[in-house]
Motif scaffolding. Structure first.
Motif, PDB file in Angstrom:
ATOM      1  N   ASP A 108       0.854  -1.186   0.000  1.00 34.22           N
ATOM      2  CA  ASP A 108       0.000   0.000   0.000  1.00 34.22           C
ATOM      3  C   ASP A 108       0.886   1.230   0.000  1.00 34.22           C
ATOM      4  OD1 ASP A 108      -2.640  -1.219   0.235  1.00 34.22           O
ATOM      5  OD2 ASP A 108      -1.956  -1.871   2.212  1.00 34.22           O
ATOM      6  N   MET A 109       0.528   2.206  -0.840  1.00 32.72           N
ATOM      7  CA  MET A 109       1.289   3.445  -0.944  1.00 32.72           C
ATOM      8  C   MET A 109       0.363   4.610  -0.600  1.00 32.72           C
ATOM      9  SD  MET A 109       3.415   4.966  -4.203  1.00 32.72           S
ATOM     10  CE  MET A 109       2.053   4.731  -5.318  1.00 32.72           C
ATOM     11  N   ASP A 110       0.877   5.531   0.188  1.00 31.27           N
ATOM     12  CA  ASP A 110       0.144   6.710   0.593  1.00 31.27           C
ATOM     13  C   ASP A 110       1.054   7.908   0.338  1.00 31.27           C
ATOM     14  OD1 ASP A 110      -1.731   8.385   1.694  1.00 31.27           O
ATOM     15  OD2 ASP A 110      -1.535   7.624   3.735  1.00 31.27           O
ATOM     16  N   LEU A 111       0.683   8.765  -0.619  1.00 30.53           N
ATOM     17  CA  LEU A 111       1.537   9.881  -1.035  1.00 30.53           C
ATOM     18  C   LEU A 111       0.842  11.222  -0.883  1.00 30.53           C
ATOM     19  CD1 LEU A 111       3.017   8.694  -4.467  1.00 30.53           C
ATOM     20  CD2 LEU A 111       4.210   8.856  -2.299  1.00 30.53           C
ATOM     21  N   LYS A 112       1.661  12.242  -0.665  1.00 26.15           N
ATOM     22  CA  LYS A 112       1.203  13.629  -0.726  1.00 26.15           C
ATOM     23  C   LYS A 112       2.122  14.329  -1.721  1.00 26.15           C
ATOM     24  CE  LYS A 112       2.014  16.793   2.463  1.00 26.15           C
ATOM     25  NZ  LYS A 112       1.986  17.535   3.725  1.00 26.15           N
ATOM     26  N   ILE A 113       1.527  14.829  -2.809  1.00 28.21           N
ATOM     27  CA  ILE A 113       2.288  15.484  -3.866  1.00 28.21           C
ATOM     28  C   ILE A 113       1.896  16.950  -3.913  1.00 28.21           C
ATOM     29  CG2 ILE A 113       2.730  15.546  -6.352  1.00 28.21           C
ATOM     30  CD1 ILE A 113       1.936  12.526  -6.349  1.00 28.21           C
ATOM     31  N   THR A 114       2.911  17.810  -3.929  1.00 29.74           N
ATOM     32  CA  THR A 114       2.674  19.251  -4.021  1.00 29.74           C
ATOM     33  C   THR A 114       3.365  19.764  -5.272  1.00 29.74           C
ATOM     34  OG1 THR A 114       2.692  19.374  -1.606  1.00 29.74           O
ATOM     35  CG2 THR A 114       2.852  21.454  -2.811  1.00 29.74           C
ATOM     36  N   THR A 115       2.592  20.426  -6.127  1.00 32.88           N
ATOM     37  CA  THR A 115       3.136  21.027  -7.336  1.00 32.88           C
ATOM     38  C   THR A 115       2.382  22.313  -7.641  1.00 32.88           C
ATOM     39  OG1 THR A 115       3.692  20.644  -9.663  1.00 32.88           O
ATOM     40  CG2 THR A 115       1.686  19.626  -8.877  1.00 32.88           C
ATOM     41  N   ASP A 116       3.098  23.326  -8.012  1.00 32.69           N
ATOM     42  CA  ASP A 116       2.517  24.646  -8.301  1.00 32.69           C
ATOM     43  C   ASP A 116       1.617  25.131  -7.165  1.00 32.69           C
ATOM     44  OD1 ASP A 116       3.784  24.851 -10.774  1.00 32.69           O
ATOM     45  OD2 ASP A 116       2.144  23.809 -11.801  1.00 32.69           O
ATOM     46  N   GLY A 117       2.002  24.858  -5.924  1.00 31.12           N
ATOM     47  CA  GLY A 117       1.246  25.308  -4.767  1.00 31.12           C
ATOM     48  C   GLY A 117      -0.017  24.512  -4.490  1.00 31.12           C
ATOM     49  N   LYS A 118      -0.264  23.483  -5.262  1.00 28.65           N
ATOM     50  CA  LYS A 118      -1.453  22.653  -5.060  1.00 28.65           C
ATOM     51  C   LYS A 118      -1.036  21.314  -4.478  1.00 28.65           C
ATOM     52  CE  LYS A 118      -3.818  24.830  -8.841  1.00 28.65           C
ATOM     53  NZ  LYS A 118      -3.948  24.820 -10.269  1.00 28.65           N
ATOM     54  N   GLU A 119      -1.837  20.843  -3.526  1.00 27.87           N
ATOM     55  CA  GLU A 119      -1.547  19.582  -2.861  1.00 27.87           C
ATOM     56  C   GLU A 119      -2.534  18.508  -3.312  1.00 27.87           C
ATOM     57  OE1 GLU A 119      -0.400  19.510   1.414  1.00 27.87           O
ATOM     58  OE2 GLU A 119      -2.219  18.287   1.563  1.00 27.87           O
ATOM     59  N   MET A 120      -1.997  17.330  -3.556  1.00 28.60           N
ATOM     60  CA  MET A 120      -2.835  16.214  -3.969  1.00 28.60           C
ATOM     61  C   MET A 120      -2.420  14.990  -3.153  1.00 28.60           C
ATOM     62  SD  MET A 120      -3.162  14.469  -7.751  1.00 28.60           S
ATOM     63  CE  MET A 120      -1.434  14.045  -7.874  1.00 28.60           C
ATOM     64  N   LYS A 121      -3.403  14.280  -2.653  1.00 31.14           N
ATOM     65  CA  LYS A 121      -3.127  13.036  -1.937  1.00 31.14           C
ATOM     66  C   LYS A 121      -3.452  11.874  -2.864  1.00 31.14           C
ATOM     67  CE  LYS A 121      -3.626  14.897   2.616  1.00 31.14           C
ATOM     68  NZ  LYS A 121      -4.166  14.770   3.947  1.00 31.14           N
ATOM     69  N   MET A 122      -2.601  10.872  -2.801  1.00 27.72           N
ATOM     70  CA  MET A 122      -2.767   9.732  -3.685  1.00 27.72           C
ATOM     71  C   MET A 122      -2.526   8.455  -2.897  1.00 27.72           C
ATOM     72  SD  MET A 122      -0.916   9.209  -7.350  1.00 27.72           S
ATOM     73  CE  MET A 122       0.588   8.354  -6.946  1.00 27.72           C
ATOM     74  N   LYS A 123      -3.402   7.501  -3.095  1.00 29.86           N
ATOM     75  CA  LYS A 123      -3.246   6.181  -2.493  1.00 29.86           C
ATOM     76  C   LYS A 123      -3.139   5.178  -3.624  1.00 29.86           C
ATOM     77  CE  LYS A 123      -5.669   7.011   1.820  1.00 29.86           C
ATOM     78  NZ  LYS A 123      -4.698   6.670   2.827  1.00 29.86           N
ATOM     79  N   GLY A 124      -2.276   4.189  -3.438  1.00 31.78           N
ATOM     80  CA  GLY A 124      -2.108   3.165  -4.460  1.00 31.78           C
ATOM     81  C   GLY A 124      -1.889   1.807  -3.832  1.00 31.78           C
ATOM     82  N   LYS A 125      -2.113   0.799  -4.619  1.00 29.97           N
ATOM     83  CA  LYS A 125      -1.932  -0.581  -4.168  1.00 29.97           C
ATOM     84  C   LYS A 125      -1.152  -1.307  -5.254  1.00 29.97           C
ATOM     85  CE  LYS A 125      -4.699  -3.696  -1.526  1.00 29.97           C
ATOM     86  NZ  LYS A 125      -3.797  -3.506  -0.488  1.00 29.97           N
ATOM     87  N   THR A 126      -0.131  -2.028  -4.839  1.00 29.81           N
ATOM     88  CA  THR A 126       0.656  -2.828  -5.766  1.00 29.81           C
ATOM     89  C   THR A 126       0.515  -4.294  -5.378  1.00 29.81           C
ATOM     90  OG1 THR A 126       2.294  -1.072  -6.028  1.00 29.81           O
ATOM     91  CG2 THR A 126       2.967  -3.279  -6.663  1.00 29.81           C
ATOM     92  N   LYS A 127       0.208  -5.120  -6.364  1.00 28.55           N
ATOM     93  CA  LYS A 127       0.162  -6.570  -6.160  1.00 28.55           C
ATOM     94  C   LYS A 127       1.054  -7.188  -7.217  1.00 28.55           C
ATOM     95  CE  LYS A 127      -4.277  -7.296  -3.984  1.00 28.55           C
ATOM     96  NZ  LYS A 127      -3.872  -8.063  -2.832  1.00 28.55           N
ATOM     97  N   ILE A 128       1.917  -8.081  -6.778  1.00 29.80           N
ATOM     98  CA  ILE A 128       2.806  -8.799  -7.688  1.00 29.80           C
ATOM     99  C   ILE A 128       2.548 -10.279  -7.488  1.00 29.80           C
ATOM    100  CG2 ILE A 128       5.188  -9.359  -8.282  1.00 29.80           C
ATOM    101  CD1 ILE A 128       5.968  -6.569  -7.210  1.00 29.80           C
ATOM    102  N   LYS A 129       2.341 -10.994  -8.575  1.00 32.53           N
ATOM    103  CA  LYS A 129       2.195 -12.452  -8.533  1.00 32.53           C
ATOM    104  C   LYS A 129       3.179 -13.025  -9.525  1.00 32.53           C
ATOM    105  CE  LYS A 129      -1.285 -13.590  -5.850  1.00 32.53           C
ATOM    106  NZ  LYS A 129      -1.023 -14.346  -4.662  1.00 32.53           N
ATOM    107  N   GLY A 130       4.082 -13.835  -9.044  1.00 35.68           N
ATOM    108  CA  GLY A 130       5.061 -14.467  -9.907  1.00 35.68           C
ATOM    109  C   GLY A 130       5.106 -15.950  -9.638  1.00 35.68           C
ATOM    110  N   LYS A 131       6.134 -16.612 -10.138  1.00 39.75           N
ATOM    111  CA  LYS A 131       6.307 -18.039  -9.908  1.00 39.75           C
ATOM    112  C   LYS A 131       7.711 -18.308  -9.399  1.00 39.75           C
ATOM    113  CE  LYS A 131       4.711 -19.813 -13.967  1.00 39.75           C
ATOM    114  NZ  LYS A 131       4.424 -20.869 -14.920  1.00 39.75           N
ATOM    115  N   ALA A 132       7.819 -19.166  -8.450  1.00 40.61           N
ATOM    116  CA  ALA A 132       9.141 -19.617  -8.007  1.00 40.61           C
ATOM    117  C   ALA A 132       9.629 -20.619  -9.040  1.00 40.61           C
ATOM    118  CB  ALA A 132       9.047 -20.260  -6.642  1.00 40.61           C
ATOM    119  N   ARG A 133      10.902 -20.538  -9.362  1.00 42.00           N
ATOM    120  CA  ARG A 133      11.452 -21.470 -10.371  1.00 42.00           C
ATOM    121  C   ARG A 133      12.360 -22.469  -9.712  1.00 42.00           C
ATOM    122  NH1 ARG A 133      12.803 -17.639 -15.486  1.00 42.00           N
ATOM    123  NH2 ARG A 133      10.673 -17.034 -15.836  1.00 42.00           N
TER     124      ARG A 133
END
Length: 159
Positions: free
Chosen positions: A134-159
């Motif tokens: 889970d990712m929780d970010l606060k991004i500020t650009t040109d004086g504006k603030e934006m909050k962003m949440k993201g989720k990363t899921k990785i599924k692979g195989k063991a070899r």
């Protein structure tokens, strides 16, 4: 350790993608330049290192913790300070708990945040077999603030 030493063929891949889009030469050139800024060999190398360059250069056991700092470039670039803790070892599979702090400050934007999650790594190859972050970010650009949440899921195989 999983340190990425070199990535080859990326420029050719980018050219192939742009060529396949069927746009005029002027647009191709602009797209190639933009693509190369965002996705170049160094940026991709840095991004891969974040998920490949995890283990310390020593044996680990349940309860061990260590810290890795990476500085990927590109749009999500900055300084990532990650603490990994071994929560389980089952055969060749090592389960790690991750807590990362993100601190990115460039002329275009300021980015601060956290990543928390669980990764299962195949100790023989060092590759991520599965991850849930889970990712929780606060991004500020040109004086504006934006909050962003993201989720990363990785599924692979063991070899």
């Amino acid at each position: 350790e999983g340190k990425v030493e070199e990535i080859r063929g990326f420029k050719e891949m980018a050219q192939s993608i742009v060529d396949s889009m069927g746009v005029d030469e002027k647009m191709k050139e602009q797209m190639q330049q933009q693509f190369s800024k965002q996705f170049n060999e160094n940026n991709i190398k840095d991004q891969f290192e974040r998920v490949l360059y995890i283990f310390p250069n020593k044996k680990v056991k349940v309860g061990d913790s260590w810290q890795k700092t990476t500085t990927p470039g590109g749009a999500m670039g900055g300084k990532y300070t990650s603490t990994y803790t071994v929560s389980e070892i089952e055969g060749d599979m090592v389960t790690l708990e991750e807590k990362s702090k993100i601190d990115g400050d460039s002329a275009a934007m300021n980015m601060k945040g956290d990543i928390t999650g669980t990764l299962v790594i195949d100790s023989r190859s060092g590759l991520v077999v599965s991850a849930d972050q889970d990712m929780d970010l606060k991004i500020t650009t040109d004086g504006k603030e934006m909050k962003m949440k993201g989720k990363t899921k990785i599924k692979g195989k063991a070899r």
